[in-house]
Design a protein around this motif. Sequence first.
Motif, PDB file in Angstrom:
ATOM      1  N   PRO A 291       0.845  -1.205   0.000  1.00  0.00           N
ATOM      2  CA  PRO A 291       0.000   0.000   0.000  1.00  0.00           C
ATOM      3  C   PRO A 291       0.877   1.251   0.000  1.00  0.00           C
ATOM      4  O   PRO A 291       2.081   1.188   0.239  1.00  0.00           O
ATOM      5  CB  PRO A 291      -0.793  -0.119   1.311  1.00  0.00           C
ATOM      6  CG  PRO A 291      -0.519  -1.497   1.847  1.00  0.00           C
ATOM      7  CD  PRO A 291       0.789  -1.928   1.278  1.00  0.00           C
ATOM      8  N   THR A 292       0.251   2.420  -0.265  1.00  0.00           N
ATOM      9  CA  THR A 292       1.000   3.661  -0.081  1.00  0.00           C
ATOM     10  C   THR A 292       1.310   3.797   1.426  1.00  0.00           C
ATOM     11  O   THR A 292       0.504   3.434   2.270  1.00  0.00           O
ATOM     12  CB  THR A 292       0.156   4.878  -0.513  1.00  0.00           C
ATOM     13  OG1 THR A 292      -1.151   4.774   0.050  1.00  0.00           O
ATOM     14  CG2 THR A 292       0.017   4.949  -2.020  1.00  0.00           C
ATOM     15  N   ASN A 293       2.489   4.297   1.752  1.00  0.00           N
ATOM     16  CA  ASN A 293       3.578   4.741   0.927  1.00  0.00           C
ATOM     17  C   ASN A 293       4.757   3.782   0.939  1.00  0.00           C
ATOM     18  O   ASN A 293       5.852   4.157   1.290  1.00  0.00           O
ATOM     19  CB  ASN A 293       4.091   6.073   1.434  1.00  0.00           C
ATOM     20  CG  ASN A 293       3.578   7.275   0.695  1.00  0.00           C
ATOM     21  OD1 ASN A 293       3.116   7.159  -0.405  1.00  0.00           O
ATOM     22  ND2 ASN A 293       3.681   8.427   1.322  1.00  0.00           N
ATOM     23  N   ASP A 294       4.611   2.586   0.515  1.00  0.00           N
ATOM     24  CA  ASP A 294       5.702   1.643   0.374  1.00  0.00           C
ATOM     25  C   ASP A 294       6.483   1.467   1.678  1.00  0.00           C
ATOM     26  O   ASP A 294       6.045   0.741   2.570  1.00  0.00           O
ATOM     27  CB  ASP A 294       6.615   2.088  -0.772  1.00  0.00           C
ATOM     28  CG  ASP A 294       7.404   0.927  -1.362  1.00  0.00           C
ATOM     29  OD1 ASP A 294       7.370  -0.161  -0.756  1.00  0.00           O
ATOM     30  OD2 ASP A 294       8.036   1.087  -2.401  1.00  0.00           O
ATOM     31  N   TYR A 295       7.635   2.149   1.793  1.00  0.00           N
ATOM     32  CA  TYR A 295       8.530   1.915   2.937  1.00  0.00           C
ATOM     33  C   TYR A 295       7.963   2.440   4.251  1.00  0.00           C
ATOM     34  O   TYR A 295       8.350   1.978   5.325  1.00  0.00           O
ATOM     35  CB  TYR A 295       9.889   2.575   2.697  1.00  0.00           C
ATOM     36  CG  TYR A 295      10.600   2.120   1.463  1.00  0.00           C
ATOM     37  CD1 TYR A 295      10.787   0.759   1.205  1.00  0.00           C
ATOM     38  CD2 TYR A 295      11.097   3.035   0.552  1.00  0.00           C
ATOM     39  CE1 TYR A 295      11.444   0.338   0.068  1.00  0.00           C
ATOM     40  CE2 TYR A 295      11.767   2.622  -0.586  1.00  0.00           C
ATOM     41  CZ  TYR A 295      11.939   1.277  -0.828  1.00  0.00           C
ATOM     42  OH  TYR A 295      12.589   0.869  -1.959  1.00  0.00           O
ATOM     43  N   TYR A 296       7.071   3.423   4.188  1.00  0.00           N
ATOM     44  CA  TYR A 296       6.569   4.044   5.415  1.00  0.00           C
ATOM     45  C   TYR A 296       5.106   3.677   5.623  1.00  0.00           C
ATOM     46  O   TYR A 296       4.254   4.016   4.797  1.00  0.00           O
ATOM     47  CB  TYR A 296       6.722   5.566   5.358  1.00  0.00           C
ATOM     48  CG  TYR A 296       6.160   6.258   6.591  1.00  0.00           C
ATOM     49  CD1 TYR A 296       6.793   6.126   7.818  1.00  0.00           C
ATOM     50  CD2 TYR A 296       4.988   6.997   6.516  1.00  0.00           C
ATOM     51  CE1 TYR A 296       6.280   6.728   8.949  1.00  0.00           C
ATOM     52  CE2 TYR A 296       4.465   7.617   7.646  1.00  0.00           C
ATOM     53  CZ  TYR A 296       5.112   7.476   8.858  1.00  0.00           C
ATOM     54  OH  TYR A 296       4.603   8.071   9.973  1.00  0.00           O
ATOM     55  N   GLY A 297       4.818   2.976   6.706  1.00  0.00           N
ATOM     56  CA  GLY A 297       3.453   2.547   6.978  1.00  0.00           C
ATOM     57  C   GLY A 297       2.808   3.231   8.166  1.00  0.00           C
ATOM     58  O   GLY A 297       1.779   2.777   8.671  1.00  0.00           O
ATOM     59  N   GLY A 298       3.391   4.341   8.615  1.00  0.00           N
ATOM     60  CA  GLY A 298       2.891   4.983   9.820  1.00  0.00           C
ATOM     61  C   GLY A 298       1.480   5.528   9.699  1.00  0.00           C
ATOM     62  O   GLY A 298       0.785   5.685  10.706  1.00  0.00           O
ATOM     63  N   ASP A 299       1.034   5.819   8.463  1.00  0.00           N
ATOM     64  CA  ASP A 299      -0.320   6.344   8.274  1.00  0.00           C
ATOM     65  C   ASP A 299      -1.358   5.239   8.105  1.00  0.00           C
ATOM     66  O   ASP A 299      -2.543   5.531   7.982  1.00  0.00           O
ATOM     67  CB  ASP A 299      -0.359   7.247   7.029  1.00  0.00           C
ATOM     68  CG  ASP A 299       0.436   8.527   7.223  1.00  0.00           C
ATOM     69  OD1 ASP A 299       0.340   9.106   8.324  1.00  0.00           O
ATOM     70  OD2 ASP A 299       1.147   8.930   6.290  1.00  0.00           O
ATOM     71  N   ARG A 300      -0.923   3.982   8.107  1.00  0.00           N
ATOM     72  CA  ARG A 300      -1.860   2.874   7.888  1.00  0.00           C
ATOM     73  C   ARG A 300      -1.555   1.721   8.858  1.00  0.00           C
ATOM     74  O   ARG A 300      -1.161   0.627   8.447  1.00  0.00           O
ATOM     75  CB  ARG A 300      -1.776   2.386   6.443  1.00  0.00           C
ATOM     76  CG  ARG A 300      -0.345   2.190   5.938  1.00  0.00           C
ATOM     77  CD  ARG A 300      -0.325   1.586   4.547  1.00  0.00           C
ATOM     78  NE  ARG A 300       1.015   1.558   3.969  1.00  0.00           N
ATOM     79  CZ  ARG A 300       1.938   0.633   4.202  1.00  0.00           C
ATOM     80  NH1 ARG A 300       1.684  -0.362   5.044  1.00  0.00           N
ATOM     81  NH2 ARG A 300       3.118   0.696   3.609  1.00  0.00           N
ATOM     82  N   PRO A 301      -1.742   1.938  10.141  1.00  0.00           N
ATOM     83  CA  PRO A 301      -1.450   0.876  11.114  1.00  0.00           C
ATOM     84  C   PRO A 301      -2.346  -0.335  10.898  1.00  0.00           C
ATOM     85  O   PRO A 301      -3.457  -0.232  10.384  1.00  0.00           O
ATOM     86  CB  PRO A 301      -1.723   1.554  12.455  1.00  0.00           C
ATOM     87  CG  PRO A 301      -2.691   2.647  12.145  1.00  0.00           C
ATOM     88  CD  PRO A 301      -2.304   3.139  10.788  1.00  0.00           C
ATOM     89  N   GLY A 302      -1.855  -1.493  11.293  1.00  0.00           N
ATOM     90  CA  GLY A 302      -2.622  -2.725  11.164  1.00  0.00           C
ATOM     91  C   GLY A 302      -1.980  -3.682  10.177  1.00  0.00           C
ATOM     92  O   GLY A 302      -0.888  -3.456   9.666  1.00  0.00           O
ATOM     93  N   GLY A 303      -2.687  -4.774   9.908  1.00  0.00           N
ATOM     94  CA  GLY A 303      -2.170  -5.811   9.022  1.00  0.00           C
ATOM     95  C   GLY A 303      -2.274  -5.490   7.548  1.00  0.00           C
ATOM     96  O   GLY A 303      -1.587  -6.073   6.722  1.00  0.00           O
ATOM     97  N   ASN A 304      -3.190  -4.565   7.196  1.00  0.00           N
ATOM     98  CA  ASN A 304      -3.270  -4.039   5.828  1.00  0.00           C
ATOM     99  C   ASN A 304      -3.526  -5.095   4.747  1.00  0.00           C
ATOM    100  O   ASN A 304      -2.878  -5.118   3.702  1.00  0.00           O
ATOM    101  CB  ASN A 304      -2.002  -3.265   5.468  1.00  0.00           C
ATOM    102  CG  ASN A 304      -1.752  -2.045   6.321  1.00  0.00           C
ATOM    103  OD1 ASN A 304      -0.628  -1.572   6.390  1.00  0.00           O
ATOM    104  ND2 ASN A 304      -2.772  -1.520   6.980  1.00  0.00           N
ATOM    105  N   LEU A 305      -4.510  -5.987   4.981  1.00  0.00           N
ATOM    106  CA  LEU A 305      -4.943  -6.850   3.885  1.00  0.00           C
ATOM    107  C   LEU A 305      -5.542  -5.999   2.773  1.00  0.00           C
ATOM    108  O   LEU A 305      -6.252  -5.031   3.045  1.00  0.00           O
ATOM    109  CB  LEU A 305      -6.001  -7.851   4.372  1.00  0.00           C
ATOM    110  CG  LEU A 305      -5.524  -8.991   5.276  1.00  0.00           C
ATOM    111  CD1 LEU A 305      -6.709  -9.843   5.694  1.00  0.00           C
ATOM    112  CD2 LEU A 305      -4.463  -9.835   4.615  1.00  0.00           C
ATOM    113  N   PHE A 306      -5.238  -6.297   1.476  1.00  0.00           N
ATOM    114  CA  PHE A 306      -4.548  -7.446   0.938  1.00  0.00           C
ATOM    115  C   PHE A 306      -3.229  -7.009   0.307  1.00  0.00           C
ATOM    116  O   PHE A 306      -2.882  -7.432  -0.802  1.00  0.00           O
ATOM    117  CB  PHE A 306      -5.419  -8.137  -0.106  1.00  0.00           C
ATOM    118  CG  PHE A 306      -6.629  -8.797   0.476  1.00  0.00           C
ATOM    119  CD1 PHE A 306      -6.532 -10.083   0.973  1.00  0.00           C
ATOM    120  CD2 PHE A 306      -7.828  -8.129   0.581  1.00  0.00           C
ATOM    121  CE1 PHE A 306      -7.636 -10.704   1.520  1.00  0.00           C
ATOM    122  CE2 PHE A 306      -8.931  -8.742   1.135  1.00  0.00           C
ATOM    123  CZ  PHE A 306      -8.837 -10.033   1.602  1.00  0.00           C
ATOM    124  N   GLY A 307      -2.481  -6.150   1.003  1.00  0.00           N
ATOM    125  CA  GLY A 307      -1.190  -5.726   0.505  1.00  0.00           C
ATOM    126  C   GLY A 307      -0.179  -6.851   0.581  1.00  0.00           C
ATOM    127  O   GLY A 307      -0.252  -7.725   1.442  1.00  0.00           O
TER     128      GLY A 307
END
Length: 321
Positions: A291-307
Motif C-alpha cells: 500500500p501507499t507509501n511503500d517503505y513508510y506505513g505509519g499512516d496505515r497501522p494494522g495488518g493491511n490486507l490485501f497488501g
Amino acid sequence: MKASIFLLVGLAFSAFLNPAQAEPEGTAQGEWRYWGGDERSSRYSPLTEINRENFNELEIAWRWKSDNFGPSPDYIYRATPLYVKGRLYTVAGQRRTVVAIDPGTGETLWMWRMPENPRWQASTRKNYGKGLAYAEVNGRDVLYLITPGYYLVALDPATGLPIADFGINGVVDLHLGLGDYPVEADTGVLGSGDITSSSPPIVVNGVIVVGNSHDRGYYPNKKENIPGHIRGYDAKTGRMLWRFNVVPQAGEFGNETWESDAYRFTGNISAWAPLSADSALGLVYIPTDTPTNDYYGGDRPGGNLFGTSIIALNAKTGERV
C-alpha cells in the motif's frame, strides 16, 4: 546496449513449426498463447529441436526493431511476444503500439495504437506493457491490450482493427468502475490519483481479469491514492462483471486490519505483474505489492490486507477463495 531489437533465429523458429512432443496446457502446436507460455505461467516449452548439441550453430534469420514505435527512440523493450496460429503479436514503444509480425520473415503485417490523449501523456510506465492477451471467444480469435491510459481494447488478430461490439467500438474505459471517484472526460480519475497497467490481462473461462499498476511505490509523496482493485469483464462484450477490493471496504473481510480508518484513503496495492490462472479450478491468482507509501506505513497501522499478498479469486464471480 540498445535493448530494442527482437531477434528470431532460423533454427529457433523451425522448432516452433515442428513440435516434437505434447505441449503444456494452454498451448497448441508449439504456440505461446500467454505471456508466461500457458495460463499457469510455467514459461516452459517441451520443444526439443534446439538443444545443447546444436545451440552454437544458430544464426540470426532477421531483426525486427521496436525502438521507432513512439514519439522518440525507445531502447527499452519489455514485451514477450505471443505466437498464435502462425503469427507473432507484441507491443512496442511509449504508446504500447500493437504489432503483428510474420515469424518467417520479420515483416510487420499490421500495427494499431490508440490516439494520443491526456491520459496517455500523464501515464506512468508507458513502455512497461509486457505484451497482450489472447482468447478464442465464441469461435472468434481476439487480442486484448491494456493501454498506458488504462483502456482495455479488443482487436481482431487478422486485421488489427478494434472489434466493434466489444465495449464502445472495441474499447472499455478502465477508469470507470474503480470506486466513488469523479471521472472526467479527458483525464478520467487522474484528479484523484494515479493508476494504469504494466502487464496484459488474462482470460479465464470467458472472463478478462484486469490488474493495474501505479507509479513506483518509492515515489509517492502523499498517503492517498486509488487502490488497485481487481476486476473481471465479459470477454465477448466488455461488460464489467465484478470487482474485488484489494483495500477491503466497511463490512468486507479484512477491513478490520486497516486501523484508524486508513482504508478510506490508502491506495496502491497494485497487481502490476502478469497474472496466472487455473481454468479447471476456475481460479485466477493475484500477486499484490505494498500500500501507499511503500517503505513508510505509519499512516496505515494494522495488518493491511490485501497488501503484499497472493490472492486466489473465483474467476467467474471475483469471490476470494
